[in-house]
Scaffold this active site. Structure first.
Site, PDB file in Angstrom:
ATOM      1  N   THR A   1     -65.303   4.954  -2.068  1.00 30.21           N
ATOM      2  CA  THR A   1     -65.334   5.945  -0.986  1.00 30.21           C
ATOM      3  C   THR A   1     -64.333   7.054  -1.259  1.00 30.21           C
ATOM      4  O   THR A   1     -63.487   6.951  -2.158  1.00 30.21           O
ATOM      5  CB  THR A   1     -64.995   5.308   0.375  1.00 30.21           C
ATOM      6  OG1 THR A   1     -63.605   4.948   0.373  1.00 30.21           O
ATOM      7  CG2 THR A   1     -65.839   4.071   0.633  1.00 30.21           C
ATOM      8  N   CYS A   2     -64.409   8.128  -0.453  1.00 32.03           N
ATOM      9  CA  CYS A   2     -63.543   9.288  -0.684  1.00 32.03           C
ATOM     10  C   CYS A   2     -62.163   9.124  -0.064  1.00 32.03           C
ATOM     11  O   CYS A   2     -61.394  10.077  -0.001  1.00 32.03           O
ATOM     12  CB  CYS A   2     -64.216  10.534  -0.126  1.00 32.03           C
ATOM     13  SG  CYS A   2     -65.826  10.802  -0.868  1.00 32.03           S
ATOM     14  N   ASP A   3     -61.860   7.936   0.406  1.00 36.61           N
ATOM     15  CA  ASP A   3     -60.633   7.698   1.148  1.00 36.61           C
ATOM     16  C   ASP A   3     -59.532   7.181   0.197  1.00 36.61           C
ATOM     17  O   ASP A   3     -59.760   6.232  -0.549  1.00 36.61           O
ATOM     18  CB  ASP A   3     -60.975   6.639   2.205  1.00 36.61           C
ATOM     19  CG  ASP A   3     -59.855   6.389   3.176  1.00 36.61           C
ATOM     20  OD1 ASP A   3     -58.722   6.838   2.911  1.00 36.61           O
ATOM     21  OD2 ASP A   3     -60.115   5.742   4.195  1.00 36.61           O
TER      22      ASP A   3
ATOM     23  N   ASN B   1     -69.429   5.643   4.113  1.00 31.70           N
ATOM     24  CA  ASN B   1     -69.581   6.592   3.009  1.00 31.70           C
ATOM     25  C   ASN B   1     -70.811   6.283   2.126  1.00 31.70           C
ATOM     26  O   ASN B   1     -70.923   6.791   1.014  1.00 31.70           O
ATOM     27  CB  ASN B   1     -68.309   6.583   2.145  1.00 31.70           C
ATOM     28  CG  ASN B   1     -67.790   7.961   1.785  1.00 31.70           C
ATOM     29  OD1 ASN B   1     -66.764   8.106   1.152  1.00 31.70           O
ATOM     30  ND2 ASN B   1     -68.495   8.994   2.181  1.00 31.70           N
TER      31      ASN B   1
END
Ligand code: PLP
Length: 400
Positions: free
Chosen positions: A325-327, A365
């Site tokens: 994910t982009c986290d 996501n």
């Protein structure tokens, strides 16, 4: 479900772009038989550890007849898969609607509670249309106990204090056809003494309440084996629990229960992930904190890993993982020891994810999906395959 011999053959045959959950029915079956044969009482499976219908059927076929459910969705799911199972609603805080549906539609008679308010809720929600209270309730008062021996605490949220317990036991006795005391020592309890402390507290509560107790439920917390966490043999836990159970002031025919989650299913699953990118000592893989590796990210849990390529020859070094994910929080510090020459496109197997692993996957996501495949090899570690010698002396409990 497709069958393969092991993770390597899955990676080679399918070269999967998405993570793949590998299930080992034989490992779950073996764990179930171990508890059924060796625990000196009844073993309930705590469904939250892994609510997979396939797993339910394996446990059922190997003698697990009782299931610890914590939400109405778990009640419905377990009932739909196992129509004859005994379901026990062991979450001490429930909605009236959930209690009513569980009792009237799914035959649930056993409920836990840790307050007068919850008792009133259970009694009201199970009364008949004329307001007559149910006469077949099996109620368990949950005691708060220490989590000091456990890797994951469950000590602060639920359970009544020793000061409140005697009055609550007396009050609950009036509505219970069958009265139990339950507790949870925390997950992955690394010493059997966790249960000794909790049973001592149970004894104090019962002695003070002087009511008839029909059941003692020592909860979950039985450990599995992970890197850096080698517990004493489960037989030591069972022996010590049995000794202390026998010494309690309870009905002569009182039952002993336990509710393992982790210990029944940790060995059931592993995960095949793909390395999408390498940045120095960091590997970007396609599962992570919002997927099956929640515990590796959020509570720094250590899981065993192995590279699945044949051409990796360099010695191992420590890596950290980033999830897909982009986290930024999608980060698993490990360290995970893998060959120095591992690179993008390679596959890794991450073991011991049957409990609180496969069950934790979310769709955040867009990275939720994972195929499930059955494999036949041994899990990366096992408490049940007879291979373990007794661990380090300082971990071993001496029994009288
Ligand atoms: C989570 C839970 C379990 C299972 O715990 P494990 O540590 O996985 O054995 C059992 N009982 C209750 C009430 C729970 O909340």
């Amino acid at each position: 479900m497709q069958h393969f011999p092991d993770a390597r053959s899955v990676a080679r045959a399918l070269a999967p772009d998405e993570p793949v959950i590998l299930n080992r029915p034989h490992a779950a079956a073996r764990a179930a038989r171990f508890f059924v044969e060796k625990f000196p009482g009844k073993s309930l499976y705590a469904v939250k550890a892994n609510p997979s219908p396939d797993l339910f059927r394996i446990l059922w076929d190997n003698g697990i007849t009782h299931y610890d459910v914590a939400s109405i969705a778990e009640v419905r799911l377990t009932r739909s898969v196992l129509p004859d199972a005994t379901l026990c609603f062991m979450h001490p805080v429930k909605s009236r609607g959930a209690i009513r549906e569980a009792y009237f539609e799914h035959g649930v008679k056993t409920f836990s509670l840790d307050s007068s308010e919850e008792l009133a809720k259970i009694v009201e929600a199970t009364s008949d249309a004329d307001g007559n209270p149910a006469t077949d309730l099996r109620l368990c008062v949950r005691l708060r106990v220490s989590s000091e021996h456990a890797a994951l605490s469950l000590a602060s949220k639920f359970g009544c204090d020793l000061t409140e317990a005697p009055a609550l036991l007396q009050e609950t006795r009036q509505y219970a056809d069958w009265l139990g005391v339950c507790f949870h020592v925390g997950s992955q309890a690394m010493s059997p003494f966790a249960y000794v402390q909790a049973l001592d507290r149970t004894r104090a509560a019962i002695a003070e309440a002087s009511v008839v107790i029909d059941m003692i439920d020592v909860g979950g917390g039985f450990p599995s084996v992970y890197p850096g966490m080698e517990p004493p043999p489960l037989e030591d836990y069972f022996t010590i629990i049995h000794q202390h159970f026998y010494a309690l002031p309870i009905a002569y025919n009182a039952e002993l229960w336990c509710e393992p989650g982790r210990a029944l299913c940790a060995e059931y699953s592993s995960l095949v992930v793909k390395v999408e990118k390498r940045r120095g000592e960091e590997l970007y893989i396609n599962d992570g904190a919002y997927g099956a590796l929640f515990d590796a990210a959020h509570v720094d849990w250590k899981f065993p890993v192995r590279a699945l390529e044949d051409d990796l020859i360099k010695p191992e070094m420590d890596f950290a993982f980033y999830g897909p994910t982009c986290d930024d929080a999608d980060y698993m510090p490990g360290p995970f020891s893998l060959p120095e020459d591992i690179q993008a496109g390679d596959y890794i197997e991450i073991g011991m994810l049957g409990a609180y692993g496969a069950a934790m996957k979310t769709d955040f996501n867009g990275f939720g999906s994972a195929e499930r495949i059955i494999v036949e090899d041994e899990p990366m570690a096992s408490l049940y395959d007879g291979s373990r010698t007794r661990p380090a002396a300082d971990n071993v409990v001496s029994l009288r």
